[in-house]
Write a protein that holds these residues in place. Sequence first.
Motif, PDB file in Angstrom:
ATOM      1  N   ALA A   9      -1.213   7.129  -5.720  1.00  0.00           N
ATOM      2  CA  ALA A   9      -2.563   6.561  -5.771  1.00  0.00           C
ATOM      3  C   ALA A   9      -2.513   5.113  -6.245  1.00  0.00           C
ATOM      4  CB  ALA A   9      -3.448   7.402  -6.686  1.00  0.00           C
ATOM      5  N   GLU A  10      -1.662   4.830  -7.226  1.00  0.00           N
ATOM      6  CA  GLU A  10      -1.514   3.454  -7.702  1.00  0.00           C
ATOM      7  C   GLU A  10      -0.913   2.560  -6.621  1.00  0.00           C
ATOM      8  OE1 GLU A  10      -2.352   1.745 -10.542  1.00  0.00           O
ATOM      9  OE2 GLU A  10      -3.602   3.520 -10.863  1.00  0.00           O
ATOM     10  N   LEU A  11       0.096   3.082  -5.917  1.00  0.00           N
ATOM     11  CA  LEU A  11       0.736   2.299  -4.862  1.00  0.00           C
ATOM     12  C   LEU A  11      -0.247   1.964  -3.746  1.00  0.00           C
ATOM     13  CD1 LEU A  11       4.193   4.115  -4.631  1.00  0.00           C
ATOM     14  CD2 LEU A  11       3.733   1.846  -5.588  1.00  0.00           C
ATOM     15  N   ARG A  12      -1.118   2.914  -3.418  1.00  0.00           N
ATOM     16  CA  ARG A  12      -2.076   2.681  -2.335  1.00  0.00           C
ATOM     17  C   ARG A  12      -3.057   1.548  -2.668  1.00  0.00           C
ATOM     18  NH1 ARG A  12      -2.997   5.815   2.082  1.00  0.00           N
ATOM     19  NH2 ARG A  12      -1.713   7.674   2.386  1.00  0.00           N
ATOM     20  N   LYS A  13      -3.266   1.299  -3.954  1.00  0.00           N
ATOM     21  CA  LYS A  13      -4.160   0.212  -4.344  1.00  0.00           C
ATOM     22  C   LYS A  13      -3.612  -1.156  -3.914  1.00  0.00           C
ATOM     23  CE  LYS A  13      -6.031   2.625  -8.403  1.00  0.00           C
ATOM     24  NZ  LYS A  13      -6.107   2.629  -9.891  1.00  0.00           N
TER      25      LYS A  13
END
Length: 215
Positions: free
Chosen positions: A134-138
Amino acid sequence: MKLYIYDHCPFCVKARMIFGLKNLPVELIVMLNDDEQMPKKLIGQKMAPILQKADGSAIPESMDIVRLVDKQDREPLLNGKNNPAISEWLRRVNGYINKLLIPRIADASFAEFATPEARRYFRDKKQASIGDFAELRKHSSGLIKNISDDLRQLDKLIVKANAVNGELSEDDINLFPLLRSLTLVAGIEWPSRVADYRDNMAKQTQINLLSSIAA
C-alpha cells in the motif's frame, strides 16, 4: 520437454522465449507460488524456471536453459553482439522497477496464484523484502514517470523491431521480459520504437503481453 514456470516471472519468460523463437514444442507447467515440493523434487530448491529434459533430468537458471536450447540443434539463433548500453539501461531500471511491478503482480490473475494460500505466500515474501504494498502504491505516479522517461532513452537504442541490436542476441532475452512485465502497469507512455519492438517480440516468442490485466 517440460518447463516449470510462474507466468509473472521475467526469468521464466527468458526461458520461454527461446522455445518460441525456435518454434520448438515444450510443455509449460505453471507451479503454484507456494508449492515448495515440486521444485525441490526436481532440483533440490525452490526456484523457477526449471527445464525437465526428455531423459528426466532437470536444470534451473534461465540463461543456462536458453543457451542449451538455442545450441542443441547446432543452429543457434542468438548470434548477435550485445550492446553495453542495453545492459546499463537494464541495470538502472532494475534498480527501482520492482517497487512498481510487484504490488501489481500480487493482485493480478496469474495461474500461480490460483489459491488464496499461493497469493498470500507471494505477498508475505515480497512485502518482507521490498516493503508494504500500500505504501509502495502511493509512489506509483512518480515511478510511472521515471519508467516513461527511461523508455524514451531506450527508444534511441533500438535498431530493429525484431532484434534490439539488429540481430537476435542475449540482449533480446534480457530486455523483452522486462517490457512484458511493464505492460501490467497502466499509464506508462510507450515510445513508438519501444512499442513496436515489444509487440514484435511478443509475436516472435509466442508469449502474451499483460495489457489485458493492466492496473
